[in-house]
Design a protein around this motif. Structure first.
Motif, PDB file in Angstrom:
ATOM      1  N   ILE A  18       0.837  -1.201   0.000  1.00 11.18           N
ATOM      2  CA  ILE A  18       0.000   0.000   0.000  1.00 11.18           C
ATOM      3  C   ILE A  18       0.871   1.249   0.000  1.00 11.18           C
ATOM      4  CG2 ILE A  18      -1.783   1.263   1.256  1.00 11.18           C
ATOM      5  CD1 ILE A  18      -2.718  -1.357   2.438  1.00 11.18           C
ATOM      6  N   VAL A  19       1.954   1.219   0.773  1.00  4.10           N
ATOM      7  CA  VAL A  19       2.829   2.391   0.893  1.00  4.10           C
ATOM      8  C   VAL A  19       3.685   2.567  -0.358  1.00  4.10           C
ATOM      9  CG1 VAL A  19       4.700   3.410   2.254  1.00  4.10           C
ATOM     10  CG2 VAL A  19       2.846   2.186   3.395  1.00  4.10           C
ATOM     11  N   LEU A  20       4.021   1.469  -1.030  1.00  9.51           N
ATOM     12  CA  LEU A  20       4.929   1.517  -2.175  1.00  9.51           C
ATOM     13  C   LEU A  20       4.499   2.500  -3.263  1.00  9.51           C
ATOM     14  CD1 LEU A  20       7.445   0.407  -3.585  1.00  9.51           C
ATOM     15  CD2 LEU A  20       6.028  -1.461  -4.485  1.00  9.51           C
ATOM     16  N   PRO A  21       3.236   2.512  -3.719  1.00 14.93           N
ATOM     17  CA  PRO A  21       2.847   3.483  -4.758  1.00 14.93           C
ATOM     18  C   PRO A  21       3.018   4.938  -4.327  1.00 14.93           C
ATOM     19  CG  PRO A  21       1.198   1.762  -4.553  1.00 14.93           C
ATOM     20  CD  PRO A  21       2.125   1.600  -3.387  1.00 14.93           C
ATOM     21  N   VAL A  22       2.819   5.221  -3.039  1.00 16.97           N
ATOM     22  CA  VAL A  22       2.989   6.589  -2.540  1.00 16.97           C
ATOM     23  C   VAL A  22       4.455   6.997  -2.632  1.00 16.97           C
ATOM     24  CG1 VAL A  22       2.652   8.114  -0.565  1.00 16.97           C
ATOM     25  CG2 VAL A  22       1.007   6.283  -1.015  1.00 16.97           C
ATOM     26  N   VAL A  23       5.350   6.101  -2.196  1.00 13.16           N
ATOM     27  CA  VAL A  23       6.786   6.385  -2.265  1.00 13.16           C
ATOM     28  C   VAL A  23       7.242   6.503  -3.711  1.00 13.16           C
ATOM     29  CG1 VAL A  23       9.071   5.527  -1.643  1.00 13.16           C
ATOM     30  CG2 VAL A  23       7.170   5.240  -0.052  1.00 13.16           C
ATOM     31  N   PHE A  24       6.751   5.605  -4.561  1.00  9.24           N
ATOM     32  CA  PHE A  24       7.151   5.637  -5.961  1.00  9.24           C
ATOM     33  C   PHE A  24       6.650   6.893  -6.655  1.00  9.24           C
ATOM     34  CE2 PHE A  24       6.493   4.235 -10.462  1.00  9.24           C
ATOM     35  CZ  PHE A  24       7.830   4.100 -10.782  1.00  9.24           C
TER      36      PHE A  24
ATOM     37  N   ALA B 299       6.254   9.800  -5.276  1.00 10.40           N
ATOM     38  CA  ALA B 299       7.165  10.866  -4.865  1.00 10.40           C
ATOM     39  C   ALA B 299       8.495  10.771  -5.606  1.00 10.40           C
ATOM     40  CB  ALA B 299       7.385  10.799  -3.358  1.00 10.40           C
ATOM     41  N   PHE B 300       8.973   9.552  -5.833  1.00 11.17           N
ATOM     42  CA  PHE B 300      10.231   9.365  -6.563  1.00 11.17           C
ATOM     43  C   PHE B 300      10.100   9.832  -8.016  1.00 11.17           C
ATOM     44  CE2 PHE B 300      12.538   6.523  -9.500  1.00 11.17           C
ATOM     45  CZ  PHE B 300      13.841   6.874  -9.177  1.00 11.17           C
ATOM     46  N   VAL B 301       8.998   9.509  -8.659  1.00 13.65           N
ATOM     47  CA  VAL B 301       8.781   9.935 -10.047  1.00 13.65           C
ATOM     48  C   VAL B 301       8.702  11.453 -10.123  1.00 13.65           C
ATOM     49  CG1 VAL B 301       7.128   9.909 -11.963  1.00 13.65           C
ATOM     50  CG2 VAL B 301       7.688   7.791 -10.761  1.00 13.65           C
ATOM     51  N   ALA B 302       7.966  12.048  -9.195  1.00 13.32           N
ATOM     52  CA  ALA B 302       7.777  13.499  -9.235  1.00 13.32           C
ATOM     53  C   ALA B 302       9.057  14.255  -8.924  1.00 13.32           C
ATOM     54  CB  ALA B 302       6.683  13.902  -8.248  1.00 13.32           C
ATOM     55  N   GLY B 303       9.842  13.770  -7.948  1.00  9.47           N
ATOM     56  CA  GLY B 303      11.026  14.501  -7.517  1.00  9.47           C
ATOM     57  C   GLY B 303      12.306  14.112  -8.226  1.00  9.47           C
ATOM     58  N   PRO B 304      12.992  13.061  -7.764  1.00 16.12           N
ATOM     59  CA  PRO B 304      14.299  12.709  -8.334  1.00 16.12           C
ATOM     60  C   PRO B 304      14.256  12.327  -9.809  1.00 16.12           C
ATOM     61  CG  PRO B 304      13.980  11.654  -6.201  1.00 16.12           C
ATOM     62  CD  PRO B 304      12.667  12.242  -6.574  1.00 16.12           C
ATOM     63  N   LEU B 305      13.171  11.749 -10.282  1.00 10.93           N
ATOM     64  CA  LEU B 305      13.149  11.244 -11.647  1.00 10.93           C
ATOM     65  C   LEU B 305      12.925  12.347 -12.687  1.00 10.93           C
ATOM     66  CD1 LEU B 305      13.388   8.514 -13.137  1.00 10.93           C
ATOM     67  CD2 LEU B 305      10.900   8.417 -13.154  1.00 10.93           C
ATOM     68  N   ILE B 306      11.970  13.236 -12.450  1.00  9.03           N
ATOM     69  CA  ILE B 306      11.604  14.228 -13.471  1.00  9.03           C
ATOM     70  C   ILE B 306      11.882  15.652 -13.010  1.00  9.03           C
ATOM     71  CG2 ILE B 306       9.715  15.150 -14.856  1.00  9.03           C
ATOM     72  CD1 ILE B 306       8.418  12.420 -14.801  1.00  9.03           C
ATOM     73  N   ALA B 307      11.368  16.041 -11.853  1.00 13.56           N
ATOM     74  CA  ALA B 307      11.488  17.434 -11.423  1.00 13.56           C
ATOM     75  C   ALA B 307      12.944  17.860 -11.229  1.00 13.56           C
ATOM     76  CB  ALA B 307      10.703  17.643 -10.128  1.00 13.56           C
ATOM     77  N   ARG B 308      13.795  16.950 -10.822  1.00 10.82           N
ATOM     78  CA  ARG B 308      15.207  17.320 -10.628  1.00 10.82           C
ATOM     79  C   ARG B 308      15.841  17.782 -11.935  1.00 10.82           C
ATOM     80  NH1 ARG B 308      19.282  12.959  -8.193  1.00 10.82           N
ATOM     81  NH2 ARG B 308      18.881  12.015 -10.241  1.00 10.82           N
ATOM     82  N   GLU B 309      15.531  17.086 -13.044  1.00  6.73           N
ATOM     83  CA  GLU B 309      16.082  17.493 -14.329  1.00  6.73           C
ATOM     84  C   GLU B 309      15.442  18.788 -14.825  1.00  6.73           C
ATOM     85  OE1 GLU B 309      16.826  14.882 -17.441  1.00  6.73           O
ATOM     86  OE2 GLU B 309      17.277  13.133 -16.201  1.00  6.73           O
ATOM     87  N   LEU B 310      14.158  18.960 -14.580  1.00  4.78           N
ATOM     88  CA  LEU B 310      13.503  20.199 -14.990  1.00  4.78           C
ATOM     89  C   LEU B 310      14.009  21.389 -14.184  1.00  4.78           C
ATOM     90  CD1 LEU B 310       9.836  18.909 -15.358  1.00  4.78           C
ATOM     91  CD2 LEU B 310      11.458  19.371 -17.202  1.00  4.78           C
ATOM     92  N   GLU B 311      14.278  21.177 -12.906  1.00  9.72           N
ATOM     93  CA  GLU B 311      14.754  22.260 -12.050  1.00  9.72           C
ATOM     94  C   GLU B 311      16.195  22.640 -12.371  1.00  9.72           C
ATOM     95  OE1 GLU B 311      14.913  23.397  -7.263  1.00  9.72           O
ATOM     96  OE2 GLU B 311      14.501  21.343  -7.914  1.00  9.72           O
ATOM     97  N   SER B 312      17.037  21.635 -12.633  1.00  8.53           N
ATOM     98  CA  SER B 312      18.451  21.907 -12.917  1.00  8.53           C
ATOM     99  C   SER B 312      18.715  22.272 -14.374  1.00  8.53           C
ATOM    100  CB  SER B 312      19.291  20.683 -12.541  1.00  8.53           C
ATOM    101  OG  SER B 312      18.932  19.563 -13.341  1.00  8.53           O
ATOM    102  N   GLY B 313      17.783  21.935 -15.266  1.00  7.14           N
ATOM    103  CA  GLY B 313      17.949  22.241 -16.677  1.00  7.14           C
ATOM    104  C   GLY B 313      18.703  21.206 -17.470  1.00  7.14           C
TER     105      GLY B 313
END
Length: 328
Positions: A95-101, A103-117
């Motif tokens: 149950i917890v796994l999709p919530v953590v995943f 957050a991982f998709v939103a932050g380290p996977l995609i938003a980090r590249e968009l934020e850093s360019g």
């Protein structure tokens, strides 16, 4: 005479980059899943052996066989309780796994590249924005779906090993959410929410926070309202002597006119006489029970899965629309 050298299949382009960038995260997730699978199988086999040994004796769980059986009974109950707790931990983890995943998709996977360019480097090397986002989502999601499917299958296969004397109810929140196809639907939904949130916010911490909150809220919402996804059956009786293995949704009293009184208005009466007098005062003639039988497991599962997948498809469509606006 020429020799043909076989070409080994491998990931290419942005998919390979995704795996290389997040290989340690993938290894950690795979290791945790492998440990959970091995632990479940080992405990299930041990519980099965202890149950067979206990069944071969004359000992009883209620302790009625004498002091000689105290240690044997204690070993049996401890083993079953350990497995029951392990089952609960793994089911809760699904149950917890999709919530953590999410957050991982939103932050380290995609938003980090968009934020850093750094996404511009990929886009200028013959990798289209659409292909870049597809690789970002498809690779980790496919791997996590495979891991989730294995863990869910092992959980379902070993469920009966610890069913006695601590039965696992099919309608319990963690058991239901960790069974069938719902864990897979939750992963897909978490991926879609994470992608859309990252593209809208484009900052790591806010994106992963919002994505985890939205995914967790959706999981909690369906857990609370799950009983309403499929029509219940109704039982009316004066005693409500019902069968086991059913999901009690609502119970109450019925008047002579058929009106429902939610709850049990007279159950708090101190004596049987007071209870009968209370029922007469309220014109109560019977009780009712709205419930889901075990046969409703798959209908409820499929309805909830369909809703989650429809919401995921909508989120993905919006994510690609936002992406097109970003790169013009």
């Amino acid at each position: 005479m020429s020799t043909l050298t076989p070409v080994r299949p491998s990931l290419r382009g942005p998919a390979r980059v995704v795996v290389r960038q997040h290989r340690w995260t993938l290894w950690i997730v795979g290791g945790i899943a492998l440990a959970a699978v091995i632990g479940m199988i080992a405990l299930a086999l041990r519980s099965s052996h202890v149950a067979e040994v206990f069944a071969a004796t004359d000992c009883r769980v209620d302790g009625g066989a004498g002091r000689a059986c105290d240690q044997t009974t204690r070993n049996y109950l401890d083993s079953m309780l350990t497995y029951h707790r392990m089952f609960d931990y793994v089911a809760t983890g699904l149950i917890v796994l999709p919530v953590v995943f999410s957050a991982f998709v939103a932050g380290p996977l995609i938003a980090r590249e968009l934020e850093s360019g750094t996404f511009r480097m990929a886009w200028t090397q013959s990798v289209s924005p659409t292909r870049w986002l597809v690789a970002k989502l498809a690779v980790p999601t496919a791997l996590l779906l495979a891991v989730t499917a294995v863990v869910t299958a092992v959980l379902a296969r070993t469920r009966s090993y610890g069913d006695t004397p601590y039965p696992v109810q099919w309608h319990d929140a963690h058991t239901f959410s960790g069974s069938g196809v719902l864990p897979l639907a939750h992963v897909v939904f978490g991926t879609a929410v994470g992608a859309l949130t990252a593209l809208l916010i484009r900052r790591v911490i806010p994106a992963l926070t919002v994505s985890a909150f939205v995914t967790g809220a959706a999981v909690a919402f369906f857990t609370y309202w799950r009983a309403e996804l499929w029509p219940t059956r109704t039982l009316t009786s004066k005693t409500l002597d019902v069968q086991t293995n059913i999901w009690w949704v609502e119970t109450g009293d019925l008047t002579s006119t058929g009106e429902r009184l939610t709850g049990t208005a007279c159950m708090q009466s101190a004596s049987i006489g007071d209870r009968l007098q209370c029922m007469a005062n309220h014109d109560i003639t019977a009780h009712y029970l709205d419930y889901h039988p075990a046969s409703h497991f798959w209908p409820v599962q499929l309805v909830e899965t369909g809703i989650l997948l429809a919401l995921a498809a909508l989120a993905v469509a919006l994510a690609f629309r936002v992406l097109r606006r970003l790169h013009g």
